[in-house]
Design a protein around this motif. Structure first.
Motif, mmCIF file in Angstrom:
data_model
loop_
_atom_site.group_PDB
_atom_site.id
_atom_site.type_symbol
_atom_site.label_atom_id
_atom_site.label_comp_id
_atom_site.label_asym_id
_atom_site.label_seq_id
_atom_site.Cartn_x
_atom_site.Cartn_y
_atom_site.Cartn_z
ATOM 1 N N ALA A 27 0.850 -1.192 0.000
ATOM 2 C CA ALA A 27 0.000 0.000 0.000
ATOM 3 C C ALA A 27 0.878 1.231 0.000
ATOM 4 C CB ALA A 27 -0.939 0.011 1.206
ATOM 5 N N GLY A 28 0.503 2.207 -0.850
ATOM 6 C CA GLY A 28 1.307 3.422 -0.929
ATOM 7 C C GLY A 28 0.590 4.508 -1.698
ATOM 8 N N GLY A 74 -2.632 12.343 -5.890
ATOM 9 C CA GLY A 74 -3.142 12.443 -4.531
ATOM 10 C C GLY A 74 -3.862 11.230 -4.009
ATOM 11 N N GLY A 75 -3.980 10.164 -4.826
ATOM 12 C CA GLY A 75 -4.677 8.966 -4.375
ATOM 13 C C GLY A 75 -3.741 7.937 -3.766
ATOM 14 N N LEU A 76 -4.354 6.917 -3.204
ATOM 15 C CA LEU A 76 -3.616 5.790 -2.637
ATOM 16 C C LEU A 76 -3.866 4.542 -3.478
ATOM 17 C CD1 LEU A 76 -4.206 6.150 1.237
ATOM 18 C CD2 LEU A 76 -2.484 7.269 -0.228
ATOM 19 N N ILE A 77 -2.927 3.627 -3.437
ATOM 20 C CA ILE A 77 -3.032 2.372 -4.170
ATOM 21 C C ILE A 77 -2.714 1.222 -3.222
ATOM 22 C CG2 ILE A 77 -0.626 2.440 -4.939
ATOM 23 C CD1 ILE A 77 -3.559 1.151 -7.068
ATOM 24 N N LYS A 119 -1.991 7.916 -17.086
ATOM 25 C CA LYS A 119 -1.161 6.968 -16.357
ATOM 26 C C LYS A 119 -0.353 7.682 -15.286
ATOM 27 C CE LYS A 119 -0.645 3.436 -19.929
ATOM 28 N NZ LYS A 119 0.332 2.621 -20.718
ATOM 29 N N TRP A 120 -0.138 6.984 -14.171
ATOM 30 C CA TRP A 120 0.659 7.503 -13.063
ATOM 31 C C TRP A 120 1.577 6.395 -12.552
ATOM 32 C CZ3 TRP A 120 -4.574 8.069 -13.604
ATOM 33 C CH2 TRP A 120 -5.084 9.375 -13.739
ATOM 34 N N SER A 121 2.696 6.789 -12.018
ATOM 35 C CA SER A 121 3.588 5.825 -11.393
ATOM 36 C C SER A 121 3.293 5.752 -9.893
ATOM 37 C CB SER A 121 5.053 6.220 -11.617
ATOM 38 O OG SER A 121 5.330 7.478 -11.021
ATOM 39 N N PHE A 122 3.714 4.678 -9.286
ATOM 40 C CA PHE A 122 3.511 4.523 -7.839
ATOM 41 C C PHE A 122 4.568 3.602 -7.253
ATOM 42 C CE2 PHE A 122 1.282 0.874 -9.551
ATOM 43 C CZ PHE A 122 1.596 -0.141 -8.662
ATOM 44 N N LYS A 123 4.769 3.772 -5.959
ATOM 45 C CA LYS A 123 5.590 2.864 -5.165
ATOM 46 C C LYS A 123 4.807 2.539 -3.905
ATOM 47 C CE LYS A 123 10.153 4.346 -6.747
ATOM 48 N NZ LYS A 123 11.476 4.898 -6.323
ATOM 49 N N ALA A 124 4.689 1.255 -3.616
ATOM 50 C CA ALA A 124 3.898 0.822 -2.469
ATOM 51 C C ALA A 124 4.710 -0.176 -1.647
ATOM 52 C CB ALA A 124 2.588 0.191 -2.926
ATOM 53 N N TRP A 159 -11.478 0.524 1.310
ATOM 54 C CA TRP A 159 -10.651 1.368 2.157
ATOM 55 C C TRP A 159 -9.188 0.928 2.049
ATOM 56 C CZ3 TRP A 159 -15.052 -1.139 4.088
ATOM 57 C CH2 TRP A 159 -16.160 -0.326 4.347
ATOM 58 N N ILE A 160 -8.300 1.916 2.105
ATOM 59 C CA ILE A 160 -6.860 1.656 2.145
ATOM 60 C C ILE A 160 -6.292 2.358 3.376
ATOM 61 C CG2 ILE A 160 -4.637 1.961 0.983
ATOM 62 C CD1 ILE A 160 -6.179 2.134 -1.672
ATOM 63 N N TYR A 161 -5.477 1.622 4.132
ATOM 64 C CA TYR A 161 -4.814 2.153 5.322
ATOM 65 C C TYR A 161 -3.301 2.012 5.155
ATOM 66 C CZ TYR A 161 -9.473 1.594 7.427
ATOM 67 O OH TYR A 161 -10.828 1.648 7.703
ATOM 68 N N LEU A 162 -2.585 3.134 5.357
ATOM 69 C CA LEU A 162 -1.125 3.102 5.310
ATOM 70 C C LEU A 162 -0.549 2.998 6.718
ATOM 71 C CD1 LEU A 162 -0.267 5.838 2.639
ATOM 72 C CD2 LEU A 162 -0.887 3.428 2.315
ATOM 73 N N ASP A 163 0.726 2.616 6.780
ATOM 74 C CA ASP A 163 1.371 2.453 8.084
ATOM 75 C C ASP A 163 1.489 3.764 8.851
ATOM 76 O OD1 ASP A 163 1.708 -0.274 7.834
ATOM 77 O OD2 ASP A 163 3.754 -0.162 7.060
ATOM 78 N N ASP A 164 1.545 4.898 8.144
ATOM 79 C CA ASP A 164 1.701 6.182 8.835
ATOM 80 C C ASP A 164 0.375 6.770 9.298
ATOM 81 O OD1 ASP A 164 0.507 7.066 6.513
ATOM 82 O OD2 ASP A 164 2.196 8.258 5.809
ATOM 83 N N GLY A 165 -0.717 5.998 9.151
ATOM 84 C CA GLY A 165 -2.021 6.465 9.603
ATOM 85 C C GLY A 165 -2.866 7.092 8.506
ATOM 86 N N THR A 166 -2.274 7.360 7.332
ATOM 87 C CA THR A 166 -3.057 7.890 6.211
ATOM 88 C C THR A 166 -4.070 6.857 5.755
ATOM 89 O OG1 THR A 166 -1.147 9.177 5.458
ATOM 90 C CG2 THR A 166 -2.941 8.849 3.885
ATOM 91 N N ARG A 167 -5.264 7.310 5.433
ATOM 92 C CA ARG A 167 -6.319 6.399 4.996
ATOM 93 C C ARG A 167 -7.222 7.090 3.984
ATOM 94 N NH1 ARG A 167 -8.842 5.679 10.861
ATOM 95 N NH2 ARG A 167 -6.606 5.597 11.239
#
Length: 220
Positions: A71-72, A78-81, A141-146, A171-179
């Motif tokens: 997840a990242g 501005g979105g999460l994947i 298209k967008w790049s991402f790192k997760a 729902w997506i939850y990141l380790d830093d608390g972002t959701r």
């Protein structure tokens, strides 16, 4: 008296020489005259040893995790994947709170290839503690790192029938608390607060249970 002795001696010697020559010709083995043109040289097939076939090149598949969750952030929108892998099957989810894209596909040879409704697509390499690749939808298209994540971080999904309406949420939850998350009632976006990890969402006064990947991927 006439002296004939030497003459007889010479004559006898001559006769003896002739006799020895005949005997030599009779007993000596026959000599064959060999023409150099009769010697046939070895053909190339005889002279050159047949080359061994080149060894077959065997491609080694890149390692693919049997179970992993990533997840990242998506760069530039501005979105999460989130991407999850279970025994070769893979699922992905993009969300920015206003739009979403669910995708599914396969994981093999160290990469995932996913597709979803419309033109949603995702390809990513797995390794080094994360997934990195490209997300596409809406003609862009967008790049991402997760990075790899562990529960309660990661991807969750809910489906239910609430007061006669189909409900679907992600729902997506990141380790830093972002959701981030999005809930649809029918085909309309509903204003539903993102639940805390491990808690239920409330849709029109009805609790809806978020499922983790292990619970929904087989039926997805």
């Amino acid at each position: 008296m006439t002296r004939l002795g030497p003459v007889y001696t010479l004559a006898a010697g001559a006769v003896m020489a002739v006799a020895l020559g005949v005997a030599s010709a009779t007993t000596s083995p026959a000599t064959r005259t060999v023409n150099a043109q009769d010697d046939t040289p070895a053909t190339p097939a005889q002279a050159i040893t047949e080359a061994s076939p080149a060894p077959e090149v065997v491609k080694t598949a890149r390692p693919t995790p049997a179970k992993a969750d990533y997840a990242g952030r998506v760069t530039g929108n501005g979105g999460l994947i989130a991407v999850s892998v279970r025994n070769g099957k893979a699922v992905g989810y993009f969300c920015d709170g206003k739009i979403e894209a669910w995708m599914k596909g396969r994981a093999a040879d160290g990469k995932v290839t996913l597709s979803g409704r419309g033109d949603a697509s995702l390809t990513a390499r797995l390794g080094g503690g994360g997934a990195a690749g490209t997300l596409g939808f809406g003609g862009r298209k967008w790049s991402f790192k997760a990075p790899t994540v562990k529960k309660p971080s990661g991807l969750y999904r809910a489906t239910a029938l609430v007061r006669g309406a189909d409900v679907r949420a992600g729902w997506i939850y990141l380790d830093d608390g972002t959701r981030v998350g999005l809930t649809l009632v029918g085909d309309e976006v509903a204003d539903v607060p993102i639940p805390e990890p491990g808690e239920n969402a409330v849709v029109n006064g009805v609790e809806v249970d978020p499922q983790d990947v292990d619970e929904f991927i087989e039926g997805f």
